[in-house]
Design an enzyme around this catalytic site. Structure first.
Site, mmCIF file in Angstrom:
data_model
loop_
_atom_site.group_PDB
_atom_site.id
_atom_site.type_symbol
_atom_site.label_atom_id
_atom_site.label_comp_id
_atom_site.label_asym_id
_atom_site.label_seq_id
_atom_site.Cartn_x
_atom_site.Cartn_y
_atom_site.Cartn_z
ATOM 1 N N LYS A 50 1.005 -1.034 -0.199
ATOM 2 C CA LYS A 50 0.079 0.109 -0.039
ATOM 3 C C LYS A 50 0.950 1.272 0.000
ATOM 4 C CE LYS A 50 -3.750 -2.246 2.282
ATOM 5 N NZ LYS A 50 -4.769 -2.215 3.315
ATOM 6 N N CYS A 70 -6.369 -8.321 -16.043
ATOM 7 C CA CYS A 70 -5.363 -8.856 -15.208
ATOM 8 C C CYS A 70 -4.147 -9.481 -16.172
ATOM 9 C CB CYS A 70 -5.959 -10.185 -14.416
ATOM 10 S SG CYS A 70 -7.225 -9.717 -13.454
ATOM 11 N N ARG A 86 -13.228 -13.640 7.848
ATOM 12 C CA ARG A 86 -14.549 -13.194 7.599
ATOM 13 C C ARG A 86 -15.069 -13.770 6.077
ATOM 14 N NH1 ARG A 86 -14.309 -7.901 4.540
ATOM 15 N NH2 ARG A 86 -12.314 -7.046 5.226
ATOM 16 N N CYS A 100 -9.063 -14.839 -0.548
ATOM 17 C CA CYS A 100 -8.896 -14.004 -1.862
ATOM 18 C C CYS A 100 -7.600 -13.496 -1.951
ATOM 19 C CB CYS A 100 -9.970 -12.918 -1.581
ATOM 20 S SG CYS A 100 -11.501 -13.719 -1.206
ATOM 21 N N CYS A 101 -7.068 -12.922 -3.162
ATOM 22 C CA CYS A 101 -5.932 -12.390 -3.262
ATOM 23 C C CYS A 101 -6.468 -10.950 -2.806
ATOM 24 C CB CYS A 101 -5.543 -12.082 -4.868
ATOM 25 S SG CYS A 101 -6.900 -11.387 -5.856
#
Ligand SMILES: CC(=O)CC(=O)SCCNC(=O)CCNC(=O)[C@H](O)C(C)(C)COP(=O)(O)OP(=O)(O)OC[C@H]1O[C@@H](n2cnc3c(N)ncnc32)[C@H](O)[C@@H]1OP(=O)(O)O
Length: 382
Positions: free
Chosen positions: A17, A81, A188, A199-200
C-alpha cells in the site's frame, strides 16, 4: 523469421500500500531496475509496452517520458489482469520476427486509490449489473468444483496456507506473515465458499522486464545465466450467447495445451510455475488445466507437497496473487520477472533449487458471455 528472445532485465517493486505515490512515481523505479539489469542504454530500446487498468490514459507515455525513453513507439495495452503479459507476448513476437532488438514492458496499478471493497466493474456489463464481482464469479466456479470433486470449503484454505508460507520468504510480497488453517477458516466470509484469506488482496504494484534478441543477450549477459522466452500463448475466451458455463477454465486449458505443443515442453518438465491463484480454488483448477495432475486430483497434489517449496513442481513460490499480491496490470510481468529470477537462482529464501524450466499464467477480465477476456502463458527456459 523466428529468432530466439531473451529476458535481459527484471524490475520488481515490493507490492503493498503506497497511498502517497502516483502510478508514475511507483512504476519508474521498476523500469529503471529492469534497464539497469539489462545493461542496455536507453538508446538501445526500440519499443515500449505499458499496462495499467486503473491508472488512466497514456500511462506508458507518463512513465517512459519521465525516463527520457521517448521517440519510440509506446504502446498501451489493456487486457485486465493479463495486460502486461500481453505486452510481453507482443514484444516477444516483434523481436522474434526481427522487427526490433529490444523492448521494455511495464505494468502498474495502484488499487488502494480505488478505496475499499471489490474491484469496480463495467457498469454497462450484464454480469456486472447482476452483481457478478470477481469474488462472486470465482465463488460460483468453486462451488461447482466442490460439487464435482467432493471438496469442502475448508480444503481451499490449504492453498492459502501454502501461498502465505511462500510469501513469508519473499521480501517483495504484500503479505509476509504465514497463516494457519484455523486463521484462514476463521477469517470473515466474502462470497460463499470464500473467506477473506481465500481471496487475493487489492494493493499497489509495479514490475517491468526488458526483452532482447540473442545478439544483445550475448553482448549484455552481465554474468547471469541467459533466460530464453521459449514461447508465449494468448487466447481470449469464446463468445457464447445465452446461458454459458462459468465453472470450467476452457481458456486456460487451451492455453496450456498450446504452450506445451508450441515449445515441446511437457507438464512434467515444469520445475516452477506462477499460476493465477486469484482465489484459492483457482489454483487447484489450474493444476488440472496445466495437467500437473488429473481432473479431481488437485487437492491430493497440493497435500503431497509437490507444489510447495522443496517439492518437485513448485507453484507460486513468490506467494502468488494471494500473498505476493495482485495489482492487476502489474501481475503478468511480475510473474515473468519472478520466474526469470528463479531460473537464474536469484530468489533467495524462496528459491526453487535447480529450476531450469518455468511458466507464468495470468488470466482475467470479466465480460458477459466470455469465459475470460484474455489468458496469457509465457514459458521460460534457462
Ligand atoms: C477474471 C479473472 O480471473 C480476473 C482476476 O484476476 S479476478 C481477481 C482480481 N482481484 C480481485 O478481485 C480482488 C479480490 N479481493 C477483494 O476484492 C478484496 O480484498 C475484498 C473484497 C476480499 C476485501 O476488501 P475489503 O473488505 O474492502 O477489505 P479492506 O478494507 O481493503 O481491508 C481490510 C483489512 O483486510 C485486509 N485484507 C483485505 N483483503 C484481503 C485479502 N484478500 N487477504 C488478506 N487480507 C486482506 C487488508 O489488508 C486490511 O488489513 P489492515 O486493516 O491490517 O490494513
Amino acid at each position: 523469421m523466428n529468432r530466439p528472445v531473451y529476458v535481459l532485465g527484471t524490475g520488481l517493486r515490493k507490492f503493498g500500500k503506497y497511498p502517497e505515490l502516483t502510478h508514475k512515481q511507483f512504476a519508474v523505479p521498476a523500469v529503471l531496475e529492469a534497464l539497469k539489469e539489462s545493461g542496455l542504454s536507453r538508446e538501445r530500446i526500440d519499443v515500449a509496452y505499458s499496462s495499467s487498468v486503473f491508472g488512466g490514459s497514456m500511462m506508458g507515455q507518463q512513465i517512459l517520458g519521465q525516463l527520457g525513453l521517448t521517440g519510440i513507439p509506446i504502446i498501451n495495452v489493456e487486457d485486465a489482469c493479463s495486460s502486461s503479459a500481453v505486452g510481453v507476448h507482443e514484444a516477444a513476437a516483434r523481436i522474434a520476427e526481427g522487427r526490433c532488438e529490444a523492448a521494455v514492458i511495464v505494468g502498474v496499478d495502484m488499487l488502494t486509490k480505488l478505496g475499499r471493497g471489490a474491484l469496480p466493474l463495467n457498469r454497462e456489463d450484464w454480469d456486472a449489473i447482476n452483481g457478478l464481482t470477481m469474488p462472486v464469479l470465482y465463488a460460483m466456479r468453486a462451488r461447482r468444483y466442490m460439487h464435482e470433486h467432493g471438496l469442502k470449503a475448508a480444503d481451499f484454505s490449504e492453498v492459502t496456507v501454502k501461498a502465505r508460507a511462500h510469501g513469508a520468504r519473499n521480501p517483495l510480497a504484500q503479505f509476509q506473515k504465514p497463516v494457519t488453517l484455523e486463521e484462514v477458516n476463521a477469517s470473515r466470509e466474502v462470497a460463499d465458499p470464500f473467506r477473506l484469506l481465500h481471496c487475493c488482496p487489492t494493493g499497489d504494484g509495479a514490475a517491468a522486464v526488458v526483452l532482447g534478441s540473442e545478439s544483445l543477450m550475448k553482448e549484455f549477459a552481465g554474468g547471469r545465466p541467459p533466460v530464453q522466452v521459449a514461447g508465449t500463448v494468448l487466447h481470449s475466451g469464446e463468445y457464447e450467447p445465452g446461458p454459458y458455463s462459468m465453472t470450467t477454465s476452457h481458456v486456460s486449458s487451451k492455453s496450456a495445451r498450446d504452450i506445451y505443443e508450441l515449445t515441446g515442453v511437457s507438464p512434467t518438465d515444469i520445475h516452477v510455475a506462477e499460476i493465477h491463484d486469484s482465489f484459492a480454488a483457482a489454483e487447484l483448477m489450474y493444476y488440472e488445466a496445466f495437467q500437473f495432475c488429473r481432473p479431481g486430483d488437485a487437492l491430493a497434489l497440493l497435500r503431497s507437497g509437490a507444489t510447495s517449496l522443496g517439492g518437485r513442481q513448485v507453484v507460486n513460490p513468490s506467494g502468488g496473487l494471494i500473498s505476493r499480491g495482485h495489482p492487476v496490470a502489474a501481475s503478468g510481468v511480475a510473474q515473468i520477472a519472478e520466474i526469470t529470477r528463479q531460473l537464474q537462482g536469484r530468489s533467495g529464501a524462496h528459491q526453487v533449487e535447480g529450476a531450469r524450466v518455468g511458466l507464468a499464467h495470468v488470466t482475467g477480465g470479466g465480460v458477459s458471455n466470455f469465459e475470460h477476456g484474455a489468458c496469457a502463458v509465457t514459458l521460460l527456459k534457462r
